[in-house]
Write a protein that holds these residues in place. Sequence first.
Motif, PDB file in Angstrom:
ATOM      1  N   ARG A  23      -5.315   0.455  -2.975  1.00  8.62           N
ATOM      2  CA  ARG A  23      -5.161   1.425  -1.900  1.00  8.62           C
ATOM      3  C   ARG A  23      -4.668   0.665  -0.670  1.00  8.62           C
ATOM      4  N   VAL A  24      -3.598   1.195  -0.021  1.00  9.47           N
ATOM      5  CA  VAL A  24      -3.030   0.484   1.128  1.00  9.47           C
ATOM      6  C   VAL A  24      -2.870   1.459   2.288  1.00  9.47           C
ATOM      7  N   ASN A  25      -3.265   1.006   3.455  1.00  8.35           N
ATOM      8  CA  ASN A  25      -3.076   1.797   4.667  1.00  8.35           C
ATOM      9  C   ASN A  25      -1.911   1.175   5.443  1.00  8.35           C
ATOM     10  N   PRO A  26      -0.832   1.949   5.711  1.00  7.24           N
ATOM     11  CA  PRO A  26       0.339   1.355   6.400  1.00  7.24           C
ATOM     12  C   PRO A  26       0.023   0.910   7.818  1.00  7.24           C
ATOM     13  N   LEU A  27      -1.089   1.396   8.378  1.00  4.29           N
ATOM     14  CA  LEU A  27      -1.524   0.972   9.713  1.00  4.29           C
ATOM     15  C   LEU A  27      -0.432   1.178  10.767  1.00  4.29           C
ATOM     16  N   GLY A  28       0.227   2.309  10.707  1.00  3.06           N
ATOM     17  CA  GLY A  28       1.183   2.658  11.755  1.00  3.06           C
ATOM     18  C   GLY A  28       2.570   2.067  11.575  1.00  3.06           C
ATOM     19  N   VAL A  29       2.777   1.372  10.468  1.00  3.84           N
ATOM     20  CA  VAL A  29       4.102   0.761  10.233  1.00  3.84           C
ATOM     21  C   VAL A  29       4.819   1.590   9.185  1.00  3.84           C
ATOM     22  N   ASP A  30       6.135   1.726   9.268  1.00  6.64           N
ATOM     23  CA  ASP A  30       6.809   2.578   8.283  1.00  6.64           C
ATOM     24  C   ASP A  30       7.469   1.792   7.169  1.00  6.64           C
ATOM     25  N   HIS A  31       7.317   0.469   7.168  1.00  6.71           N
ATOM     26  CA  HIS A  31       7.822  -0.299   6.029  1.00  6.71           C
ATOM     27  C   HIS A  31       6.745  -1.303   5.605  1.00  6.71           C
ATOM     28  N   ILE A  32       6.379  -1.253   4.327  1.00  7.92           N
ATOM     29  CA  ILE A  32       5.308  -2.146   3.882  1.00  7.92           C
ATOM     30  C   ILE A  32       5.715  -2.864   2.603  1.00  7.92           C
ATOM     31  N   VAL A  33       5.144  -4.085   2.434  1.00 11.48           N
ATOM     32  CA  VAL A  33       5.303  -4.826   1.183  1.00 11.48           C
ATOM     33  C   VAL A  33       3.925  -4.870   0.541  1.00 11.48           C
ATOM     34  N   VAL A  34       3.884  -4.441  -0.709  1.00 11.52           N
ATOM     35  CA  VAL A  34       2.588  -4.351  -1.383  1.00 11.52           C
ATOM     36  C   VAL A  34       2.613  -5.261  -2.600  1.00 11.52           C
ATOM     37  N   TYR A  35       1.550  -6.054  -2.732  1.00  9.46           N
ATOM     38  CA  TYR A  35       1.433  -6.946  -3.897  1.00  9.46           C
ATOM     39  C   TYR A  35       0.399  -6.371  -4.851  1.00  9.46           C
ATOM     40  N   LEU A  36       0.717  -6.380  -6.122  1.00 12.70           N
ATOM     41  CA  LEU A  36      -0.257  -5.960  -7.120  1.00 12.70           C
ATOM     42  C   LEU A  36      -0.667  -7.172  -7.951  1.00 12.70           C
ATOM     43  N   VAL A  37      -1.936  -7.166  -8.347  1.00  8.47           N
ATOM     44  CA  VAL A  37      -2.495  -8.315  -9.070  1.00  8.47           C
ATOM     45  C   VAL A  37      -2.684  -7.944 -10.529  1.00  8.47           C
ATOM     46  N   ASP A  38      -2.252  -8.829 -11.382  1.00  9.36           N
ATOM     47  CA  ASP A  38      -2.475  -8.689 -12.820  1.00  9.36           C
ATOM     48  C   ASP A  38      -3.978  -8.507 -13.058  1.00  9.36           C
ATOM     49  N   SER A  96      -6.964  -4.719  10.560  1.00  6.57           N
ATOM     50  CA  SER A  96      -6.330  -3.407  10.655  1.00  6.57           C
ATOM     51  C   SER A  96      -6.088  -2.993  12.099  1.00  6.57           C
ATOM     52  N   GLU A  97      -6.563  -3.793  13.034  1.00  8.33           N
ATOM     53  CA  GLU A  97      -6.399  -3.416  14.438  1.00  8.33           C
ATOM     54  C   GLU A  97      -4.963  -3.651  14.881  1.00  8.33           C
ATOM     55  N   PRO A  98      -4.363  -2.691  15.593  1.00  6.12           N
ATOM     56  CA  PRO A  98      -2.974  -2.855  16.024  1.00  6.12           C
ATOM     57  C   PRO A  98      -2.771  -4.086  16.896  1.00  6.12           C
ATOM     58  N   PHE A  99      -3.789  -4.428  17.697  1.00  6.66           N
ATOM     59  CA  PHE A  99      -3.583  -5.566  18.609  1.00  6.66           C
ATOM     60  C   PHE A  99      -3.613  -6.904  17.880  1.00  6.66           C
ATOM     61  N   LEU A 100      -3.908  -6.878  16.590  1.00  8.53           N
ATOM     62  CA  LEU A 100      -3.882  -8.134  15.843  1.00  8.53           C
ATOM     63  C   LEU A 100      -2.845  -8.045  14.729  1.00  8.53           C
ATOM     64  N   SER A 101      -1.683  -7.513  15.049  1.00 11.23           N
ATOM     65  CA  SER A 101      -0.705  -7.290  13.990  1.00 11.23           C
ATOM     66  C   SER A 101      -0.222  -8.604  13.386  1.00 11.23           C
ATOM     67  N   GLY A 102      -0.317  -9.687  14.159  1.00 12.92           N
ATOM     68  CA  GLY A 102       0.051 -10.984  13.604  1.00 12.92           C
ATOM     69  C   GLY A 102      -0.855 -11.355  12.452  1.00 12.92           C
ATOM     70  N   LEU A 103      -2.137 -11.082  12.624  1.00  7.56           N
ATOM     71  CA  LEU A 103      -3.109 -11.371  11.597  1.00  7.56           C
ATOM     72  C   LEU A 103      -2.863 -10.530  10.355  1.00  7.56           C
ATOM     73  N   ARG A 104      -2.471  -9.275  10.590  1.00 13.24           N
ATOM     74  CA  ARG A 104      -2.286  -8.367   9.467  1.00 13.24           C
ATOM     75  C   ARG A 104      -1.240  -8.898   8.490  1.00 13.24           C
ATOM     76  N   LYS A 105      -0.210  -9.560   9.072  1.00 11.01           N
ATOM     77  CA  LYS A 105       0.836 -10.079   8.203  1.00 11.01           C
ATOM     78  C   LYS A 105       0.307 -11.184   7.299  1.00 11.01           C
ATOM     79  N   MET A 106      -0.714 -11.905   7.806  1.00 13.39           N
ATOM     80  CA  MET A 106      -1.261 -12.978   6.988  1.00 13.39           C
ATOM     81  C   MET A 106      -2.153 -12.437   5.877  1.00 13.39           C
ATOM     82  N   GLY A 107      -2.850 -11.372   6.183  1.00 17.67           N
ATOM     83  CA  GLY A 107      -3.705 -10.864   5.125  1.00 17.67           C
ATOM     84  C   GLY A 107      -4.728  -9.873   5.657  1.00 17.67           C
TER      85      GLY A 107
END
Lengths: 1036, 506
Positions: A88-103, A635-646
Amino acid sequence: MSYRRTLILVIGLFLLFNSKGVTQEANLVTVSGQVLESGTRMPLKQVFIFCVKSGQSTQSDEEGRFELGVGDLHSSLFFNLPGYTRRRVNPLGVDHIVVYLVDERFSSFDDVISLPHEAKIAREIIKPASSVPGNMLNTFPGTPSDGLIQGMLPGIHVVRHSGFPGHKAWLNIGGLSSIYAKQQPLLIIDGMIHEYNYADQGVISGFSFNPWDVIDGADIADITVMKGSLASWGSNGSNGIIYINTEKRGETSSEISFTSYGGIGLIPKKMSMLNADQFRSLLTEQLTQAGKNMADYSWLQDDKSHPDYFRYSNNTDWQGELFKPSAIQKYHIFLKGGDDIATYNISTGYLKHGSIYENASYSRYNLRINGLINITDKFSVIPNVKLSLSDSYLASMGADDYKNPITSSLLKSPLTAPMARDPETGIFLNEIDDTDEFNVSNPTAIVREGTGTNRNYHFLSSIDFRYSFSPRLMISSLAGISYNNAREDLFLPDHGLVNQEFADNSRHDLVYDFRSTQNHSTIIYNNTFGRGILEAVAGLRYMKNRYKFNEGNDLNTPSDDFRNLGQGAKHQYLRTTLGDDRELIWGSLYSSLHYSIDHKYYVAASFSRDGNSNIHENNRYNNYPSLGLAWRISSEPFLSGLRKMGDLKIRTSYGLSGNMHSHAYDYSKLFYVGRRLGRTSVLVRDAVPNSNLTIEKKSTLNAGFDFVTASMRSDFSFNYYFSEIRNLLINQQLPAFGFENYFDNGGVLNINAFEMAYNGRTHFSGLTLTYGISVSRYVSKVQNLHFIDEQKTAIVHDVNNIPDIRVQYITSINHGLNLFYGFQTDGKYDSDAEAQNITGPGGIPMRAGDIRFVDRNNDNVINALDMTVIGDPNPDFYGGMVASLIYKNIEIGALFTYSYGNDIFNYVRFKTESMRTFANQTSQTINRYGTNEYNADVPRASLGDPTGNTVFSDRWIEDGSYIRLKKLSVSYAIPSGLRPYRESVVFLTASNLLTFTRYKGYDPEGYYENSPFQMGIDYGQIPQVRTFMIGVRLSI
Amino acid sequence: MRHKDISGTLGRVALYLFIFISVSACADDLFDAKIGDKVLPNQHYNNANDVWSSFNGIVLLLQEIMPNHILIDGLLSDQMQPTGSANADLVNLYNHTFSSGNSYINGAPYYKVIISANDVLSNIDAVVEKDPINYDSITNLTVRRALITYRSWAYLNYVRLYGSATIIPERLVSIEDAANMEVVDKENMLFRLIDDLTSVLHDIGSSQAEIYIKNAINTRALLGEIYLELNNYEMAEKYLREACDSFGRIFYKVDRTYSRDNFASIFRNPDGAEREVMVSVPFSFEDGQKNPLETFFNPAFYFSLEPTNNIVHAFNNQERLNDTILGDNFRGMGVSIDSVPGSNNRLYISKYSLESGAVPFSSDIIIYRAGDIHLMLAEAYNRLGESNIALTIMNEGIRQLSPRPAALRTWASNEGIRGRVFLKPRVVPDDVSDIVTHVENLIMEERALEFAFEGRRWFDLMRVARRRNDPAYLADMVASKYADPATAERVTQRLMIPQNWYLPAF
């Protein structure tokens, strides 16, 4: 079954979102993105993507790309592809997302974790819990069930009691939390509490049957360990919970699989003992000391005319005589099938593992049936049956070395031989040699004639009725019984064994019967309020346990041919019988709420009120609250840098729980015990009761975080715990009142603990490497001890099952629980002049070559006032490392376990280096004081040890740190072209291949008994040995 | 939608079931569970049997007290000494270098008796109402008397060993009841005990006749002993004499039965020796009650204690009645002491091995026997100025006394303590001026022989030294057992201070 409930919940949520989504269809926003495989970062096509809010769905294209209309940019999207863990993924206000699935072969934070009466996605958990998914469990076949969590999970301390295959393990979560109450976590198997501490009673010393073996390790779907204070389990919840789920998840509706392996267990690495010549030299020295007439021992000087010459002219490697490689085999069949109305899930298996000496083995038959019957759409019944029959054959372990073949083999003189010899000719006879001049039992006699048997019949069954009023409201009532019946017996022969006080030979029998009836009923309610999701649970738990045992000990039968109770000597005073019959009733009402907003803010609270029969009615009912908060900070918008990491979630929780499992609570009640005066039965008052005695309560504050990288290839969790145990039970030993057992709540204990776990995965050119490491640490510190006797400052506990050395543990303020308490040493005395001023522990002046004990109070007398803490059986750190390498059809797995900083009292070395009896000793003693090349560590040989060189001191305490390659496994999946098998795997597993330790005994891992008062003592238990197995797993 | 019609019903049933279980879980007796083989107060004190089993439970507690009591007495006084296999705690007792950590110094068992007696006392009155047929109020008063006597015996011995004692409240059912307990010194304790015992004697009327209860301590004997401890000789004489008269002319007299038989039969078979043994603690190895003294005394076991030369010489130097051979062959060699088999003149304490051939470790331990009361009575008579009667009791017996004093008229069959073991009477030489002291010394010497290793000697020495206000009496006796003069001197110095006679309390 928890999985099914999750499914119901998830479907419920779908419907809910769906109904709301329809109303909002007008203003859709489009989210685009790409789905990639987590490891290889290759695009994944045909991924089903679904938005519950908008009701829209789509599939990813060849490039893994997709576009989907969603309610808003905070609507959850579900990604589903067979073979991959659903996300389950929440786009968190962004309209383009990259989603990884795990075997799905690899664990991830999107796994569903089974908890008692609920199931949750790992990512959503607030309280500390960790889980071993089933696919990991298959990596290391042939592991005992409780061994499956050793080294795999952070925070849980697992120590195998011995290397005997049917022997249970010491389990503890987060450090010792009590002195007189239970330390072990609650074990729950498919919703039923599986009590396992009663099984410590036995006639084969050092052995306790492993109640985990009611299930075969291969039947376990997943294991979850819940840590901290579990308020909703009230007085059962202070040691954490191990939850085992045997219901396999999987898409296939029917499956048959067969597993079998066979192998060999090697003998342990032998200890270096004196050979015949070296022993002869030591013996001559000792006999001279004893003032014996050496002419009586002319066989020592090669006098062939002496009638005992042949008897004492051997050079036997006793360890070599005793230890034998052992055979291992196992068969296991698993069947699964059914339709919409009913499904079943049956497995059955048989295993037999030998152990390191003749006649020692463990065999077990298992049967398990899980089912699901849908009577109506709303009403279902889930029956569940587990049955096991097991036979263990082994000799005693423990400090009584006359019946422990391992210590006997070390102590037995190399001059003697296992079989008797003709005194005239020296020809070996077909008869076991009897006990010798040196008073050590013949190990061959112990294992051939004196092994014990434990037969255990285990039955664990439940039936769960479930009714769904609506997708939002469900009730469930699980009723079940856990039944265990065991017979244990031991025969100690006369011939070949050292006689004990009045006993030539003896027979011991124990029968016990444990049954636990339980009901666990719950109401579960789920609803969504705007962005918030509420889950409310209320329930009732009831458990009634009854444990009965009868033990009979008979001695002196007419000969070793007569080996049953009743054959013993006529005098009834030589017989002893004992028994007990006790119940424990526990009832609990509990409720919990779990509320989350946007999967970002979480709050959970629970409350339970329970009562139990152990505690005096004054304090019987107790309340246990808990509160937990979590914040997905990434998931906080003010930490969008962190969101990219994980994905980073920080958590904190507080909980209160109790520990009702202690016999000490008996002393809250006034009672009388029956005794005999001559031939009359009398009643004696046994204690001054403490009706104010109340339950030990543990409150735990936990803080931690979970971090998963965006690509889902590595994750890191950290947990810190601060626990405070109040009302710590203390035995006050009020001498002035004449009763030894006065317990009160006189202490406060703090535990600081942390644990961390890191898991990572790397992919390169077809290779997948996964690796994980866990580190756990706990530090207990006694904050307060209140003694009624004002002179007392510490609890000093004597270990009472050791006949020839006084071993003590101490518990004092500002220190941990149960530290070794004895004398410190500082080398040796090199001259009589120096030694004579000091009165040793034996009460007489020391001599040259004696141990120099540290005279802490400088009074020139070494006595109890000089004793201090000399070791800590608790480890500084413990944990494990796991790694696996997958290349095409080959998988290599390795599991390391380690413990650092724990001390061990090496009783075996005390016996084999004290030089105070005529027993054989280690080759260390060649360099004893008084010989030409003496070693500074070894004092003089002193028969009977009048000066006290061998008292309990740091001489016998060793560093028990180790790191061990516990399992190494290679498996090869035969390409699926080979029909009719859907899967066929050949595997090779090696256990205990390498152990790195400075510990001098056989095995740095092993506790004698499941009691904190036996922690870190090595009595010469059966060590864990290297085993090699080859096996096959076939599925249709 | 299969079975739709029944699913609603099932749902309701499930809900009702759930509520029912939840509600029933709240019932209070839900948590009454078995806690092993234990009897809870509500199951106890309902009938006469309950009373007797609890009363005998107190006797059982004496199994814990007496062996230790005997060891301490023998080691502190001049009768037992440690062998090479003795542990440090025993050696320290012998050398008077003990500390409170000594494992043999444990007053707890005395308090156990006190607490248990109180427990029974506070519950038995209710039994009279519950089981009036088997347990009437007269029986109740008798049991009360026996309980208070046991409790007093425990206090007396505790206070003699430790110098003071804590008064345990009658109802001690929690530790709070034990707060602010009163500690009383020895003398005050003795007065309290006299009050307790006198009042229970009067409860059943002042008749001298006792109602016989097996295993009960004779209340009057104990009272007499306490008065003797307080140097109140009139009252001591009254109660000790009445104790001997408790069951008429035959019981509790040192009489002809034992002049014909061997003295040792008292120890062999206490059941058959009821006339002489007033109360004893039974041991039965067969029933799991082992008399541990054998492990200390018997050469076949640990053999950590042996007789001192003092007591051996005292036995061996006795003059026999009809010949010139020395030695007390009824109480000495072969009875109280014996040779270690296969050794040259090594002796061991054999008093508790007398049941040869039978099960070991089953010898009973005597608490009171007639000889003890007789010699205490002699002590009282002597101090009352009747030294002649005192010597008669000790030597040839009241049957030889003519005319007999009125109080002793029924003692026609009484044999002397020495007379029945065929030893020469001890007499006061003409040149002795202080006859009372001299006779008292003779009585003490006799007590040492008669009650060797029976837990009397240390108490006798303390009583007489205190009475004479002469610590040297005790100090010299004890010091005479040491071969090493330095130790003898150190111990003498230490024992010259009466406060050092007492054991350290906790």
